[in-house]
Write an enzyme that holds these catalytic residues in place. Sequence first.
Site, mmCIF file in Angstrom:
data_model
loop_
_atom_site.group_PDB
_atom_site.id
_atom_site.type_symbol
_atom_site.label_atom_id
_atom_site.label_comp_id
_atom_site.label_asym_id
_atom_site.label_seq_id
_atom_site.Cartn_x
_atom_site.Cartn_y
_atom_site.Cartn_z
ATOM 1 N N ILE A 55 1.513 22.113 1.702
ATOM 2 C CA ILE A 55 0.666 23.713 0.923
ATOM 3 C C ILE A 55 1.691 24.907 0.645
ATOM 4 O O ILE A 55 1.705 25.297 1.978
ATOM 5 C CB ILE A 55 -0.279 23.564 0.815
ATOM 6 C CG1 ILE A 55 -1.039 22.377 1.031
ATOM 7 C CG2 ILE A 55 -0.907 24.826 -0.320
ATOM 8 C CD1 ILE A 55 -2.730 22.693 1.566
ATOM 9 N N CYS A 56 2.435 25.470 -0.523
ATOM 10 C CA CYS A 56 3.211 26.493 -0.397
ATOM 11 C C CYS A 56 1.806 27.503 -1.063
ATOM 12 O O CYS A 56 1.647 27.706 -1.862
ATOM 13 C CB CYS A 56 3.868 26.350 -1.368
ATOM 14 S SG CYS A 56 5.052 27.502 -0.993
ATOM 15 N N LEU A 57 1.386 27.927 -0.084
ATOM 16 C CA LEU A 57 0.576 29.063 -0.393
ATOM 17 C C LEU A 57 1.207 30.136 0.762
ATOM 18 O O LEU A 57 0.744 30.320 1.626
ATOM 19 C CB LEU A 57 -0.818 28.630 -0.111
ATOM 20 C CG LEU A 57 -2.030 29.626 -0.497
ATOM 21 C CD1 LEU A 57 -1.994 30.341 -1.537
ATOM 22 C CD2 LEU A 57 -3.304 28.601 0.205
ATOM 23 N N ASN A 98 2.679 22.818 -5.986
ATOM 24 C CA ASN A 98 2.923 24.051 -4.746
ATOM 25 C C ASN A 98 2.431 22.867 -3.649
ATOM 26 O O ASN A 98 2.344 23.810 -2.774
ATOM 27 C CB ASN A 98 1.901 25.563 -4.597
ATOM 28 C CG ASN A 98 2.395 25.827 -5.626
ATOM 29 O OD1 ASN A 98 1.853 25.921 -6.555
ATOM 30 N ND2 ASN A 98 3.344 26.556 -6.054
#
Length: 157
Positions: A89-91, A81
Amino acid sequence: MQASRARLFKEYKEVQREKVADPDIQIACDDTNIFKWTALIKGPSETPFEGGVFQLVFSVPEQYPLQPPQVRFLTKIFHPNVHFKTGEICLDILKNAWSPAWTLQSVCRAIIALMAHPEPDSPLNCDSGNLLRSGDVRGYQSMARMYTRLAASPKKG
């Protein structure tokens, strides 16, 4: 913009108070710009990131806390991620699930939780995501541990 400055100053004071309370996170504001922050987070225990210290950089929008900060890793990390080159950041809380109740400190905690529990189905690092999706947990952990040693381990001597 005045409201966002006030909120950031409040968070700054809380961070100063909580320094001892949360040994896994060190967060600091830029001396000249309240909208620029950095953090050092410790890799979570019992993960390939254990023993590593990872630097994050925050760019806080003037509409904060109504809009989320942009956060990225400055330290290289092998994680599905996290984009390997940019540190993006993939959040969900940094995108569509953001709430003004989140603070920069709680964002750091969420990133530490993500490090311990990767989401390989929405990868920014396809190599890392593919290892986990294909069931090669050992391969993923080996690569993540290697990058933690190379990029995030405190230098000796």
